[in-house]
Motif scaffolding. Structure first.
Motif, PDB file in Angstrom:
ATOM      1  N   GLU A 172       3.959  -3.235  -2.849  1.00  0.00           N
ATOM      2  CA  GLU A 172       2.695  -3.988  -2.764  1.00  0.00           C
ATOM      3  C   GLU A 172       1.533  -3.063  -2.403  1.00  0.00           C
ATOM      4  OE1 GLU A 172       6.172  -6.575  -1.959  1.00  0.00           O
ATOM      5  OE2 GLU A 172       5.446  -4.750  -1.001  1.00  0.00           O
ATOM      6  N   GLU A 173       1.807  -2.108  -1.530  1.00  0.00           N
ATOM      7  CA  GLU A 173       0.769  -1.155  -1.136  1.00  0.00           C
ATOM      8  C   GLU A 173       0.396  -0.241  -2.310  1.00  0.00           C
ATOM      9  OE1 GLU A 173      -0.191   1.642   2.735  1.00  0.00           O
ATOM     10  OE2 GLU A 173       1.696   0.539   2.665  1.00  0.00           O
ATOM     11  N   LEU A 174       1.387   0.172  -3.080  1.00  0.00           N
ATOM     12  CA  LEU A 174       1.109   0.964  -4.287  1.00  0.00           C
ATOM     13  C   LEU A 174       0.237   0.148  -5.234  1.00  0.00           C
ATOM     14  CD1 LEU A 174       1.403   3.288  -6.298  1.00  0.00           C
ATOM     15  CD2 LEU A 174       3.640   2.345  -6.949  1.00  0.00           C
ATOM     16  N   ASP A 175       0.557  -1.118  -5.391  1.00  0.00           N
ATOM     17  CA  ASP A 175      -0.207  -2.006  -6.262  1.00  0.00           C
ATOM     18  C   ASP A 175      -1.672  -2.076  -5.836  1.00  0.00           C
ATOM     19  OD1 ASP A 175      -0.291  -3.793  -8.452  1.00  0.00           O
ATOM     20  OD2 ASP A 175      -0.290  -5.496  -7.075  1.00  0.00           O
ATOM     21  N   ARG A 176      -1.901  -2.149  -4.546  1.00  0.00           N
ATOM     22  CA  ARG A 176      -3.267  -2.254  -4.000  1.00  0.00           C
ATOM     23  C   ARG A 176      -4.028  -0.936  -4.004  1.00  0.00           C
ATOM     24  NH1 ARG A 176      -0.942  -4.652   0.202  1.00  0.00           N
ATOM     25  NH2 ARG A 176      -1.471  -2.947   1.611  1.00  0.00           N
ATOM     26  N   ARG A 177      -3.351   0.155  -3.639  1.00  0.00           N
ATOM     27  CA  ARG A 177      -4.066   1.400  -3.335  1.00  0.00           C
ATOM     28  C   ARG A 177      -3.936   2.500  -4.377  1.00  0.00           C
ATOM     29  NH1 ARG A 177      -2.216   3.497   1.882  1.00  0.00           N
ATOM     30  NH2 ARG A 177      -3.922   4.942   1.545  1.00  0.00           N
ATOM     31  N   GLY A 178      -2.908   2.462  -5.210  1.00  0.00           N
ATOM     32  CA  GLY A 178      -2.786   3.432  -6.290  1.00  0.00           C
ATOM     33  C   GLY A 178      -2.524   4.856  -5.837  1.00  0.00           C
ATOM     34  N   GLU A 179      -3.172   5.803  -6.517  1.00  0.00           N
ATOM     35  CA  GLU A 179      -2.885   7.227  -6.317  1.00  0.00           C
ATOM     36  C   GLU A 179      -3.089   7.724  -4.883  1.00  0.00           C
ATOM     37  OE1 GLU A 179      -4.366   9.852  -9.371  1.00  0.00           O
ATOM     38  OE2 GLU A 179      -3.704   8.481 -10.954  1.00  0.00           O
ATOM     39  N   PRO A 180      -4.132   7.274  -4.165  1.00  0.00           N
ATOM     40  CA  PRO A 180      -4.240   7.745  -2.772  1.00  0.00           C
ATOM     41  C   PRO A 180      -2.988   7.406  -1.948  1.00  0.00           C
ATOM     42  CG  PRO A 180      -6.295   6.751  -3.473  1.00  0.00           C
ATOM     43  CD  PRO A 180      -5.297   6.480  -4.568  1.00  0.00           C
ATOM     44  N   PHE A 181      -2.385   6.263  -2.228  1.00  0.00           N
ATOM     45  CA  PHE A 181      -1.150   5.881  -1.540  1.00  0.00           C
ATOM     46  C   PHE A 181      -0.015   6.851  -1.884  1.00  0.00           C
ATOM     47  CE2 PHE A 181       2.928   3.618  -2.016  1.00  0.00           C
ATOM     48  CZ  PHE A 181       3.202   3.364  -0.683  1.00  0.00           C
ATOM     49  N   LEU A 182       0.098   7.242  -3.146  1.00  0.00           N
ATOM     50  CA  LEU A 182       1.156   8.167  -3.571  1.00  0.00           C
ATOM     51  C   LEU A 182       1.042   9.502  -2.837  1.00  0.00           C
ATOM     52  CD1 LEU A 182       1.008   7.409  -7.397  1.00  0.00           C
ATOM     53  CD2 LEU A 182       2.820   6.710  -5.799  1.00  0.00           C
ATOM     54  N   VAL A 183      -0.175   9.981  -2.675  1.00  0.00           N
ATOM     55  CA  VAL A 183      -0.412  11.242  -1.973  1.00  0.00           C
ATOM     56  C   VAL A 183      -0.106  11.074  -0.481  1.00  0.00           C
ATOM     57  CG1 VAL A 183      -2.186  12.935  -1.361  1.00  0.00           C
ATOM     58  CG2 VAL A 183      -2.088  12.029  -3.698  1.00  0.00           C
ATOM     59  N   GLU A 184      -0.483   9.925   0.068  1.00  0.00           N
ATOM     60  CA  GLU A 184      -0.239   9.643   1.491  1.00  0.00           C
ATOM     61  C   GLU A 184       1.263   9.629   1.805  1.00  0.00           C
ATOM     62  OE1 GLU A 184      -0.707   5.623   3.941  1.00  0.00           O
ATOM     63  OE2 GLU A 184      -2.646   6.424   3.293  1.00  0.00           O
ATOM     64  N   VAL A 185       2.046   9.003   0.953  1.00  0.00           N
ATOM     65  CA  VAL A 185       3.495   8.953   1.170  1.00  0.00           C
ATOM     66  C   VAL A 185       4.078  10.364   1.164  1.00  0.00           C
ATOM     67  CG1 VAL A 185       5.712   8.194   0.182  1.00  0.00           C
ATOM     68  CG2 VAL A 185       3.792   6.606   0.302  1.00  0.00           C
ATOM     69  N   ALA A 186       3.599  11.205   0.280  1.00  0.00           N
ATOM     70  CA  ALA A 186       4.058  12.597   0.243  1.00  0.00           C
ATOM     71  C   ALA A 186       3.828  13.260   1.594  1.00  0.00           C
ATOM     72  CB  ALA A 186       3.338  13.361  -0.863  1.00  0.00           C
ATOM     73  N   GLY A 187       2.627  13.073   2.147  1.00  0.00           N
ATOM     74  CA  GLY A 187       2.316  13.646   3.455  1.00  0.00           C
ATOM     75  C   GLY A 187       3.211  13.094   4.551  1.00  0.00           C
TER      76      GLY A 187
END
Length: 171
Positions: free
Chosen positions: A84-99
């Motif tokens: 759901e968070e990926l759905d809302r936030r997109g690429e910034p979320f993907l980078v955040e999870v990596a961190g």
């Protein structure tokens, strides 16, 4: 003359889409399979982003960057846990999870910008379409396609049955 070549490790291709709630549900089965077989069964992440999920293609690219940084499945599980968070936030979320996982988040950001993993994702998607994958999760083991997008009922048992047979044949 005996065949002294080492037994081939069975491969389970897991066609997945990181914005898919059914794929999140399938994680329990994948964890159970990894626990049961360890390195005797190779689980291979295959990408099948679908158009209705606008961040799924970027998520597939990010997953490939995680594979390159040595934490592919950890990353996949972390993203799927928060679709759901990926759905809302997109690429910034993907980078955040990596961190959050201690990966090089700047490199993720760069990979998403320069598209270095696009060919892998495109190739997976094309291969999936060619073998009849229509949704996710879909599993392919020993040439048998098991569609988890409609129902995951009994799929793990079927995968185990095939894997056990392949492992017995390889002994």
């Amino acid at each position: 003359m005996s065949d002294l070549s080492p037994a081939r490790t069975p491969v389970l291709d897991v066609w997945c889409e990181l914005q898919c709630s059914d794929c999140r549900t399938a994680l329990d089965d994948l964890r159970a399979l990894r626990a049961r077989y360890g390195d005797r069964l190779e689980l291979r992440l295959r990408h099948f982003p679908v158009d209705k999920h606008k961040h799924s293609f970027a998520a597939a690219q990010a997953a490939e960057e995680a594979v390159e940084q040595g934490r592919g499945w950890d990353y996949v599980e972390a993203v799927l846990a928060r679709v759901e968070e990926l759905d809302r936030r997109g690429e910034p979320f993907l980078v955040e999870v990596a961190g959050e996982l201690g990966l090089d988040a700047e490199e993720f950001d760069t990979a998403l910008i320069d598209g270095r993993h696009i060919l892998i994702v495109d190739a997976d998607q094309a291969e999936g379409k060619a073998i009849g994958v229509t949704g996710t999760p879909t599993y392919v083991i020993d040439g048998e396609r098991l569609d988890g997008g409609k129902s995951q009922e009994g799929l793990r048992a079927r995968v185990e049955e095939i894997a056990d047979r392949l492992l017995a044949e390889g002994e």
